[in-house]
Design a protein around this motif. Structure first.
Motif, PDB file in Angstrom:
ATOM      1  N   ARG A 262       0.819  -1.216   0.000  1.00 12.14           N
ATOM      2  CA  ARG A 262       0.000   0.000   0.000  1.00 12.14           C
ATOM      3  C   ARG A 262       0.855   1.269   0.000  1.00 12.14           C
ATOM      4  N   LEU A 263       0.186   2.359  -0.339  1.00 17.42           N
ATOM      5  CA  LEU A 263       0.736   3.711  -0.262  1.00 17.42           C
ATOM      6  C   LEU A 263       2.049   3.854  -1.031  1.00 17.42           C
ATOM      7  N   ARG A 264       2.059   3.304  -2.223  1.00 14.62           N
ATOM      8  CA  ARG A 264       3.225   3.404  -3.101  1.00 14.62           C
ATOM      9  C   ARG A 264       3.113   4.726  -3.856  1.00 14.62           C
TER      10      ARG A 264
ATOM     11  N   GLY B 299       2.812   4.284 -11.396  1.00 13.82           N
ATOM     12  CA  GLY B 299       1.937   5.174 -12.143  1.00 13.82           C
ATOM     13  C   GLY B 299       1.741   6.466 -11.381  1.00 13.82           C
ATOM     14  N   ASP B 300       0.764   7.220 -11.785  1.00 15.79           N
ATOM     15  CA  ASP B 300       0.486   8.506 -11.149  1.00 15.79           C
ATOM     16  C   ASP B 300      -0.091   8.313  -9.752  1.00 15.79           C
TER      17      ASP B 300
ATOM     18  N   SER C 291      -1.815   1.080  -4.811  1.00 11.82           N
ATOM     19  CA  SER C 291      -1.702  -0.164  -4.051  1.00 11.82           C
ATOM     20  C   SER C 291      -1.350  -1.242  -5.056  1.00 11.82           C
ATOM     21  N   LEU C 292      -0.356  -2.049  -4.735  1.00 19.00           N
ATOM     22  CA  LEU C 292       0.113  -3.104  -5.627  1.00 19.00           C
ATOM     23  C   LEU C 292      -0.355  -4.451  -5.101  1.00 19.00           C
TER      24      LEU C 292
ATOM     25  N   LEU D 170      -8.414   8.816  -5.137  1.00 17.57           N
ATOM     26  CA  LEU D 170      -9.186   9.972  -5.578  1.00 17.57           C
ATOM     27  C   LEU D 170      -8.410  11.275  -5.392  1.00 17.57           C
ATOM     28  N   SER D 171      -7.652  11.362  -4.309  1.00 15.86           N
ATOM     29  CA  SER D 171      -6.907  12.596  -3.998  1.00 15.86           C
ATOM     30  C   SER D 171      -5.687  12.798  -4.886  1.00 15.86           C
ATOM     31  N   THR D 172      -5.086  11.704  -5.352  1.00  8.53           N
ATOM     32  CA  THR D 172      -3.819  11.817  -6.057  1.00  8.53           C
ATOM     33  C   THR D 172      -3.839  11.324  -7.502  1.00  8.53           C
ATOM     34  N   GLY D 173      -4.964  10.748  -7.929  1.00  7.37           N
ATOM     35  CA  GLY D 173      -5.027  10.186  -9.279  1.00  7.37           C
ATOM     36  C   GLY D 173      -4.389   8.825  -9.397  1.00  7.37           C
ATOM     37  N   GLY D 174      -4.176   8.161  -8.258  1.00  7.27           N
ATOM     38  CA  GLY D 174      -3.561   6.835  -8.248  1.00  7.27           C
ATOM     39  C   GLY D 174      -4.577   5.734  -8.481  1.00  7.27           C
TER      40      GLY D 174
END
Length: 78
Positions: free
Chosen positions: A12-14, A19-20, A24-25, A70-74
């Motif tokens: 988590r929190l990568r 990517g943008d 989470s992987l 949602l906050s970062t586009g991830g």
């Protein structure tokens, strides 16, 4: 029917590694693709013990990270 997926872990929190934004992987076990750029070729031989979970369980596990996406586009990477 709720199919199952074999996973080894969820990272988590990568930050900007997959990517943008924040991602989470999901690290799967037994993938037959053998991609040249695979981050975890040690998962190919089947000797590691995966956790078998349903797709719904995986969704429940990952949706708690949605605010970061949602906050970062991830998002989620497999």
């Amino acid at each position: 029917m709720n199919p199952k997926i074999n996973i080894l872990s969820i990272s988590r929190l990568r930050t900007y590694t997959d990517g943008d934004g924040i991602t989470s992987l999901v690290i799967s076990a037994g993938c037959p693709l053998r991609c040249a750029y695979c981050l975890n070729p040690n998962t190919w031989d089947g000797t590691l013990q995966p956790k078998s979970i349903t797709v719904d369980e995986l969704y429940e596990e990952l949706k708690r990270d949605n605010i970061y996406f949602l906050s970062t586009g991830g998002g989620v990477s497999f």
